[in-house]
Motif scaffolding. Sequence first.
Motif, PDB file in Angstrom:
ATOM      1  N   ILE A   1       7.320 -23.585  14.505  1.00 10.10           N
ATOM      2  CA  ILE A   1       8.407 -23.939  13.587  1.00 10.10           C
ATOM      3  C   ILE A   1       8.023 -23.582  12.153  1.00 10.10           C
ATOM      4  N   HIS A   2       6.798 -23.927  11.763  1.00 11.93           N
ATOM      5  CA  HIS A   2       6.345 -23.582  10.402  1.00 11.93           C
ATOM      6  C   HIS A   2       6.372 -22.062  10.196  1.00 11.93           C
ATOM      7  N   LEU A   3       5.989 -21.308  11.200  1.00 10.73           N
ATOM      8  CA  LEU A   3       6.034 -19.848  11.071  1.00 10.73           C
ATOM      9  C   LEU A   3       7.463 -19.359  10.879  1.00 10.73           C
ATOM     10  N   HIS A   4       8.394 -19.905  11.641  1.00 16.98           N
ATOM     11  CA  HIS A   4       9.800 -19.499  11.503  1.00 16.98           C
ATOM     12  C   HIS A   4      10.370 -19.883  10.132  1.00 16.98           C
ATOM     13  N   ARG A   5       9.819 -20.914   9.546  1.00 18.69           N
ATOM     14  CA  ARG A   5      10.273 -21.358   8.224  1.00 18.69           C
ATOM     15  C   ARG A   5       9.483 -20.677   7.101  1.00 18.69           C
ATOM     16  N   ASP A   6       8.605 -19.732   7.456  1.00 23.24           N
ATOM     17  CA  ASP A   6       7.758 -19.026   6.487  1.00 23.24           C
ATOM     18  C   ASP A   6       6.867 -19.979   5.690  1.00 23.24           C
ATOM     19  N   GLU A   7       6.370 -20.998   6.354  1.00 20.63           N
ATOM     20  CA  GLU A   7       5.464 -21.968   5.740  1.00 20.63           C
ATOM     21  C   GLU A   7       4.049 -21.701   6.270  1.00 20.63           C
TER      22      GLU A   7
ATOM     23  N   GLN B   1      18.658 -25.616  11.778  1.00 23.66           N
ATOM     24  CA  GLN B   1      18.105 -25.922  13.090  1.00 23.66           C
ATOM     25  C   GLN B   1      16.582 -26.073  13.008  1.00 23.66           C
ATOM     26  N   TYR B   2      15.935 -25.248  12.203  1.00 30.03           N
ATOM     27  CA  TYR B   2      14.491 -25.378  12.042  1.00 30.03           C
ATOM     28  C   TYR B   2      14.134 -26.647  11.280  1.00 30.03           C
ATOM     29  N   ASP B   3      15.010 -27.061  10.367  1.00 27.07           N
ATOM     30  CA  ASP B   3      14.774 -28.319   9.668  1.00 27.07           C
ATOM     31  C   ASP B   3      14.777 -29.478  10.665  1.00 27.07           C
ATOM     32  N   GLN B   4      15.767 -29.490  11.546  1.00 24.54           N
ATOM     33  CA  GLN B   4      15.855 -30.537  12.571  1.00 24.54           C
ATOM     34  C   GLN B   4      14.689 -30.425  13.556  1.00 24.54           C
ATOM     35  N   ALA B   5      14.366 -29.198  13.934  1.00 23.56           N
ATOM     36  CA  ALA B   5      13.247 -28.987  14.862  1.00 23.56           C
ATOM     37  C   ALA B   5      11.951 -29.501  14.260  1.00 23.56           C
ATOM     38  N   LEU B   6      11.761 -29.279  12.975  1.00 23.78           N
ATOM     39  CA  LEU B   6      10.559 -29.750  12.287  1.00 23.78           C
ATOM     40  C   LEU B   6      10.467 -31.276  12.350  1.00 23.78           C
ATOM     41  N   ILE B   7      11.574 -31.938  12.082  1.00 24.19           N
ATOM     42  CA  ILE B   7      11.602 -33.404  12.122  1.00 24.19           C
ATOM     43  C   ILE B   7      11.236 -33.903  13.521  1.00 24.19           C
ATOM     44  N   HIS B   8      11.835 -33.296  14.536  1.00 25.91           N
ATOM     45  CA  HIS B   8      11.579 -33.730  15.915  1.00 25.91           C
ATOM     46  C   HIS B   8      10.136 -33.431  16.347  1.00 25.91           C
ATOM     47  N   ALA B   9       9.617 -32.274  15.956  1.00 28.08           N
ATOM     48  CA  ALA B   9       8.243 -31.917  16.335  1.00 28.08           C
ATOM     49  C   ALA B   9       7.239 -32.855  15.662  1.00 28.08           C
ATOM     50  N   GLU B  10       7.459 -33.149  14.394  1.00 28.20           N
ATOM     51  CA  GLU B  10       6.554 -34.068  13.694  1.00 28.20           C
ATOM     52  C   GLU B  10       6.616 -35.466  14.309  1.00 28.20           C
ATOM     53  N   ARG B  11       7.806 -35.876  14.709  1.00 24.12           N
ATOM     54  CA  ARG B  11       7.963 -37.190  15.347  1.00 24.12           C
ATOM     55  C   ARG B  11       7.258 -37.206  16.704  1.00 24.12           C
TER      56      ARG B  11
ATOM     57  N   ARG C   1      -1.184 -17.021  18.952  1.00 22.59           N
ATOM     58  CA  ARG C   1      -2.059 -16.033  18.298  1.00 22.59           C
ATOM     59  C   ARG C   1      -1.288 -14.751  18.019  1.00 22.59           C
ATOM     60  N   LYS C   2      -0.493 -14.310  18.986  1.00 22.22           N
ATOM     61  CA  LYS C   2       0.291 -13.086  18.808  1.00 22.22           C
ATOM     62  C   LYS C   2       1.319 -13.234  17.692  1.00 22.22           C
ATOM     63  N   LEU C   3       1.889 -14.430  17.537  1.00 21.03           N
ATOM     64  CA  LEU C   3       2.831 -14.659  16.439  1.00 21.03           C
ATOM     65  C   LEU C   3       2.140 -14.609  15.078  1.00 21.03           C
ATOM     66  N   LEU C   4       0.870 -14.963  15.049  1.00 18.77           N
ATOM     67  CA  LEU C   4       0.130 -14.971  13.786  1.00 18.77           C
ATOM     68  C   LEU C   4      -0.366 -13.588  13.375  1.00 18.77           C
ATOM     69  N   ILE C   5      -0.548 -12.694  14.317  1.00 17.52           N
ATOM     70  CA  ILE C   5      -1.122 -11.376  14.023  1.00 17.52           C
ATOM     71  C   ILE C   5      -0.392 -10.628  12.903  1.00 17.52           C
ATOM     72  N   PRO C   6       0.939 -10.612  12.864  1.00 19.61           N
ATOM     73  CA  PRO C   6       1.600  -9.885  11.766  1.00 19.61           C
ATOM     74  C   PRO C   6       1.281 -10.446  10.376  1.00 19.61           C
ATOM     75  N   HIS C   7       0.735 -11.654  10.325  1.00 16.89           N
ATOM     76  CA  HIS C   7       0.426 -12.294   9.040  1.00 16.89           C
ATOM     77  C   HIS C   7      -1.065 -12.253   8.712  1.00 16.89           C
ATOM     78  N   ARG C   8      -1.822 -11.406   9.435  1.00 17.34           N
ATOM     79  CA  ARG C   8      -3.279 -11.388   9.258  1.00 17.34           C
ATOM     80  C   ARG C   8      -3.717 -10.879   7.887  1.00 17.34           C
ATOM     81  N   GLY C   9      -2.816 -10.301   7.111  1.00 15.95           N
ATOM     82  CA  GLY C   9      -3.158  -9.892   5.755  1.00 15.95           C
ATOM     83  C   GLY C   9      -3.387 -11.076   4.830  1.00 15.95           C
ATOM     84  N   TYR C  10      -2.903 -12.235   5.233  1.00 20.18           N
ATOM     85  CA  TYR C  10      -3.086 -13.467   4.469  1.00 20.18           C
ATOM     86  C   TYR C  10      -4.436 -14.069   4.882  1.00 20.18           C
ATOM     87  N   PRO C  11      -5.398 -14.172   3.950  1.00 17.48           N
ATOM     88  CA  PRO C  11      -6.761 -14.586   4.320  1.00 17.48           C
ATOM     89  C   PRO C  11      -6.865 -15.847   5.184  1.00 17.48           C
TER      90      PRO C  11
END
Length: 116
Positions: A36-42, A3-13, A73-83
């Motif tokens: 979508i990229h966050l859900h795909r761990d990209e 589903q995220y693969d399809q969502a990615l295609i549609h969002a990019e389009r 921003r709130k979705l990104l906070i858990p990943h703040r260890g990544y510079p």
Amino acid sequence: MEQYDQALIHAERAIALRESGRARSLALSRITLVRIHLHRDEMDAAVDTARELLTADPTLGSVRLVRQLEGLRKLLIPHRGYPPVRDLLERFGEARRARMLLLADIIPPPSKGTAP
């Protein structure tokens, strides 16, 4: 995951089809793509798209956009260890302050004891 693969295609389009004169719609589509990229761990793709989002039109202000940016921003906070995410979060803060100035008459400031 499919589903995220399809969502990615549609969002990019959706982003590719947006007209440059439709800045708010383009920004909202980019927010969707970052999610979508966050859900795909990209992380790198999420950071790159978010940077584009923040630099595209810094004077663009709408209540909906500000709220969705805050959610992102709130979705990104858990990943703040990544510079790159940590740097991006700082840019989010700057962009939020600028947009809140534009919307000062519409969005009341947070009350004491409430996180910004």
